[in-house]
Design a protein around this motif. Sequence first.
Motif, PDB file in Angstrom:
ATOM      1  N   GLY A   5       7.444  29.444 -52.932  1.00 15.40           N
ATOM      2  CA  GLY A   5       7.699  30.324 -54.063  1.00 15.40           C
ATOM      3  C   GLY A   5       8.869  31.255 -53.809  1.00 15.40           C
ATOM      4  N   GLY A   6       8.992  32.299 -54.634  1.00 16.15           N
ATOM      5  CA  GLY A   6      10.074  33.257 -54.485  1.00 16.15           C
ATOM      6  C   GLY A   6      11.344  32.799 -55.164  1.00 16.15           C
ATOM      7  N   ALA A   7      12.391  33.609 -55.038  1.00 10.20           N
ATOM      8  CA  ALA A   7      13.657  33.335 -55.726  1.00 10.20           C
ATOM      9  C   ALA A   7      14.573  32.419 -54.931  1.00 10.20           C
ATOM     10  CB  ALA A   7      14.366  34.654 -56.018  1.00 10.20           C
ATOM     11  N   ASP A   8      14.271  32.194 -53.659  1.00 10.49           N
ATOM     12  CA  ASP A   8      15.150  31.390 -52.807  1.00 10.49           C
ATOM     13  C   ASP A   8      15.092  29.912 -53.177  1.00 10.49           C
ATOM     14  OD1 ASP A   8      15.825  33.674 -51.450  1.00 10.49           O
ATOM     15  OD2 ASP A   8      14.365  33.351 -49.835  1.00 10.49           O
ATOM     16  N   CYS A   9      16.065  29.169 -52.639  1.00 13.00           N
ATOM     17  CA  CYS A   9      16.100  27.714 -52.825  1.00 13.00           C
ATOM     18  C   CYS A   9      15.391  27.040 -51.649  1.00 13.00           C
ATOM     19  CB  CYS A   9      17.540  27.221 -52.920  1.00 13.00           C
ATOM     20  SG  CYS A   9      18.469  27.886 -54.325  1.00 13.00           S
ATOM     21  N   HIS A  10      14.638  26.003 -51.965  1.00  8.67           N
ATOM     22  CA  HIS A  10      13.923  25.242 -50.946  1.00  8.67           C
ATOM     23  C   HIS A  10      14.098  23.753 -51.218  1.00  8.67           C
ATOM     24  CE1 HIS A  10      11.873  28.866 -49.507  1.00  8.67           C
ATOM     25  NE2 HIS A  10      11.729  29.197 -50.781  1.00  8.67           N
ATOM     26  N   SER A  11      13.957  22.955 -50.164  1.00  4.23           N
ATOM     27  CA  SER A  11      14.048  21.502 -50.321  1.00  4.23           C
ATOM     28  C   SER A  11      12.648  20.889 -50.369  1.00  4.23           C
ATOM     29  CB  SER A  11      14.837  20.882 -49.164  1.00  4.23           C
ATOM     30  OG  SER A  11      14.140  21.032 -47.935  1.00  4.23           O
ATOM     31  N   LEU A  12      12.535  19.840 -51.150  1.00  4.77           N
ATOM     32  CA  LEU A  12      11.275  19.099 -51.280  1.00  4.77           C
ATOM     33  C   LEU A  12      11.541  17.631 -50.999  1.00  4.77           C
ATOM     34  CD1 LEU A  12       8.251  18.910 -52.284  1.00  4.77           C
ATOM     35  CD2 LEU A  12       9.220  18.387 -54.544  1.00  4.77           C
ATOM     36  N   VAL A  13      10.770  17.050 -50.088  1.00  7.99           N
ATOM     37  CA  VAL A  13      10.838  15.617 -49.802  1.00  7.99           C
ATOM     38  C   VAL A  13       9.427  15.060 -49.889  1.00  7.99           C
ATOM     39  CG1 VAL A  13      11.437  13.834 -48.129  1.00  7.99           C
ATOM     40  CG2 VAL A  13      12.852  15.889 -48.309  1.00  7.99           C
ATOM     41  N   VAL A  14       9.249  14.011 -50.688  1.00  9.43           N
ATOM     42  CA  VAL A  14       7.944  13.371 -50.862  1.00  9.43           C
ATOM     43  C   VAL A  14       8.109  11.894 -50.510  1.00  9.43           C
ATOM     44  CG1 VAL A  14       6.066  12.865 -52.454  1.00  9.43           C
ATOM     45  CG2 VAL A  14       7.332  15.019 -52.670  1.00  9.43           C
ATOM     46  N   ILE A  15       7.370  11.440 -49.495  1.00 15.33           N
ATOM     47  CA  ILE A  15       7.547  10.086 -48.952  1.00 15.33           C
ATOM     48  C   ILE A  15       6.225   9.331 -48.988  1.00 15.33           C
ATOM     49  CG2 ILE A  15       8.257   8.718 -46.962  1.00 15.33           C
ATOM     50  CD1 ILE A  15       9.876  11.098 -45.998  1.00 15.33           C
ATOM     51  N   LYS A  16       6.253   8.141 -49.550  1.00 17.03           N
ATOM     52  CA  LYS A  16       5.079   7.261 -49.565  1.00 17.03           C
ATOM     53  C   LYS A  16       4.850   6.756 -48.147  1.00 17.03           C
ATOM     54  CE  LYS A  16       3.160   3.207 -51.958  1.00 17.03           C
ATOM     55  NZ  LYS A  16       2.950   2.284 -50.830  1.00 17.03           N
ATOM     56  N   ARG A  17       3.676   7.016 -47.614  1.00 12.70           N
ATOM     57  CA  ARG A  17       3.416   6.669 -46.217  1.00 12.70           C
ATOM     58  C   ARG A  17       2.507   5.453 -46.079  1.00 12.70           C
ATOM     59  NH1 ARG A  17      -0.511  11.723 -44.394  1.00 12.70           N
ATOM     60  NH2 ARG A  17      -2.470  10.543 -44.417  1.00 12.70           N
ATOM     61  N   THR A  18       2.082   4.868 -47.176  1.00 17.94           N
ATOM     62  CA  THR A  18       1.239   3.676 -47.144  1.00 17.94           C
ATOM     63  C   THR A  18       2.006   2.469 -47.674  1.00 17.94           C
ATOM     64  OG1 THR A  18       0.320   4.459 -49.251  1.00 17.94           O
ATOM     65  CG2 THR A  18      -0.990   4.839 -47.270  1.00 17.94           C
ATOM     66  N   GLU A  19       1.487   1.294 -47.390  1.00 20.10           N
ATOM     67  CA  GLU A  19       2.203   0.049 -47.645  1.00 20.10           C
ATOM     68  C   GLU A  19       1.877  -0.562 -49.009  1.00 20.10           C
ATOM     69  OE1 GLU A  19       0.408  -3.338 -45.306  1.00 20.10           O
ATOM     70  OE2 GLU A  19      -0.453  -1.635 -44.221  1.00 20.10           O
ATOM     71  N   PRO A  20       2.627  -1.599 -49.418  1.00 13.24           N
ATOM     72  CA  PRO A  20       2.455  -2.179 -50.754  1.00 13.24           C
ATOM     73  C   PRO A  20       1.062  -2.734 -51.033  1.00 13.24           C
ATOM     74  CG  PRO A  20       4.550  -2.864 -49.841  1.00 13.24           C
ATOM     75  CD  PRO A  20       3.812  -2.165 -48.743  1.00 13.24           C
ATOM     76  N   ARG A  21       0.419  -3.322 -50.035  1.00 11.64           N
ATOM     77  CA  ARG A  21      -0.871  -3.964 -50.292  1.00 11.64           C
ATOM     78  C   ARG A  21      -1.955  -2.948 -50.658  1.00 11.64           C
ATOM     79  NH1 ARG A  21      -4.676  -3.933 -46.123  1.00 11.64           N
ATOM     80  NH2 ARG A  21      -3.982  -2.771 -44.281  1.00 11.64           N
ATOM     81  N   ILE A  22      -1.732  -1.655 -50.350  1.00 11.35           N
ATOM     82  CA  ILE A  22      -2.709  -0.610 -50.640  1.00 11.35           C
ATOM     83  C   ILE A  22      -2.512  -0.033 -52.035  1.00 11.35           C
ATOM     84  CG2 ILE A  22      -3.487   1.694 -49.947  1.00 11.35           C
ATOM     85  CD1 ILE A  22      -2.918   0.889 -47.060  1.00 11.35           C
ATOM     86  N   GLY A  23      -1.267   0.027 -52.503  1.00  7.07           N
ATOM     87  CA  GLY A  23      -1.038   0.567 -53.830  1.00  7.07           C
ATOM     88  C   GLY A  23       0.434   0.842 -54.084  1.00  7.07           C
ATOM     89  N   ALA A  24       0.765   1.046 -55.356  1.00  2.79           N
ATOM     90  CA  ALA A  24       2.134   1.306 -55.779  1.00  2.79           C
ATOM     91  C   ALA A  24       2.219   2.665 -56.466  1.00  2.79           C
ATOM     92  CB  ALA A  24       2.616   0.213 -56.732  1.00  2.79           C
ATOM     93  N   ALA A  25       3.386   3.287 -56.367  1.00  2.29           N
ATOM     94  CA  ALA A  25       3.608   4.604 -56.954  1.00  2.29           C
ATOM     95  C   ALA A  25       4.440   4.485 -58.221  1.00  2.29           C
ATOM     96  CB  ALA A  25       4.309   5.517 -55.957  1.00  2.29           C
ATOM     97  N   ALA A  26       4.142   5.362 -59.180  1.00  5.82           N
ATOM     98  CA  ALA A  26       4.961   5.527 -60.370  1.00  5.82           C
ATOM     99  C   ALA A  26       5.220   7.022 -60.509  1.00  5.82           C
ATOM    100  CB  ALA A  26       4.255   4.985 -61.604  1.00  5.82           C
ATOM    101  N   PHE A  27       6.447   7.429 -60.263  1.00 11.55           N
ATOM    102  CA  PHE A  27       6.828   8.844 -60.219  1.00 11.55           C
ATOM    103  C   PHE A  27       7.536   9.226 -61.514  1.00 11.55           C
ATOM    104  CE2 PHE A  27      10.539  11.622 -58.985  1.00 11.55           C
ATOM    105  CZ  PHE A  27       9.837  12.825 -59.026  1.00 11.55           C
ATOM    106  N   SER A  28       7.014  10.260 -62.184  1.00 14.48           N
ATOM    107  CA  SER A  28       7.590  10.706 -63.448  1.00 14.48           C
ATOM    108  C   SER A  28       8.460  11.941 -63.311  1.00 14.48           C
ATOM    109  CB  SER A  28       6.480  11.001 -64.464  1.00 14.48           C
ATOM    110  OG  SER A  28       5.826   9.823 -64.851  1.00 14.48           O
ATOM    111  N   GLY A  29       8.065  12.876 -62.462  1.00 10.81           N
ATOM    112  CA  GLY A  29       8.845  14.090 -62.334  1.00 10.81           C
ATOM    113  C   GLY A  29       8.092  15.186 -61.636  1.00 10.81           C
TER     114      GLY A  29
END
Length: 367
Positions: free
Chosen positions: A113-137
Amino acid sequence: LRPMCSSGGWLLLVAVVACVARGASTVIWWNDTAVLPRGRWQPDPEADCARYDWPDAGFEVPALCGASSLSVLFADSGEVFHSVFVDGVLVQAIATSDTRGKVAAYAVDSWPGGADCHSLVVIKRTEPRIGAAAFSGIVTNDDATAKPAVRTRTRKIEMLGDSLTCGYGDLGAVPNCPFSADTEDSTLAWGSLVAENFSAQLHTEAWSGLGVVRNYGSPQTTSPDPFAYYFTRTVGSSNSSADWDFTQYQPDAVLVFLGNNDFSTVPRAKRSEFEGGYVSLLKSLRGWYPHAQLFAVCGPLRGELWCHRVNAAVEAFGGADAGAHYVHTVDFMSLPGDLGCGMHPSVTGQRKLAEAVIPSVASVMAW
């Protein structure tokens, strides 16, 4: 109102906003200039989302400023785990279950939070046979801003592999624990560690049980759907996936760690079948990546037999003169202490594997 990604029809933004913190009314969409894809993405403009399922795929927002709260919008299928990093530090895992085609908002609880800038990284850590991601925003407060994203890493690495590259069971506390999706973390697997060591971009295509010519448990010496069958797909688990456009990502180094499953159970792949299949894979990679250095990694679970055959395939391809290099990693693990669930390398075992590979890559690439 902007419709959201859904496999079963449109879902309006108002339904999503109701699920997140009060006052969070700004959406940074998946195709915003502030968002950088990681790994293979299949844009779905009609459903207004990006789909991906290979491990280590995901997204990053390098500069998100003035955000007091944050939620990520997914419409995943199967059981998908993402690791969330804020300012380069792992803060939590997001576990999504099959949402039956509807978007759900997942809060980033540790957002500073706060007024500063921060970085966000979101990484899928599981493989295709377990499931697929659909990212909207990403949903945040309406006075937050995100700066246009610029990639800072210029080196590029690609990893091709099986369960060892997926991080299968690496979070397990003991060697005989049963595998489950929450014990798999590709961000702690050897491939991710190698890429981080060189501050390189990373694409990973890995799938447990797949081999060069024979998959785990196959009743024959070859399988109709080995690794190469899925590798050309943008979304590995989707039969309707678009073919990947290899011009989108031209790696400097490609590391192949395949062959464990070809010799895991009987009947094992025949020598001619395996070596021929491996050479064919290297030739395909050279066609897609004319300037990349290719590394064929072997070990540490199956011993010397298949390593000799991997080395023979590299030599048949042309060896170092053809930009192909054999990397030997046998007998560096301490057993059973370096094993996690399903008798696969634990986090410490994965780290040792990365440490065994890094010197060869550094020498060839002069990194």
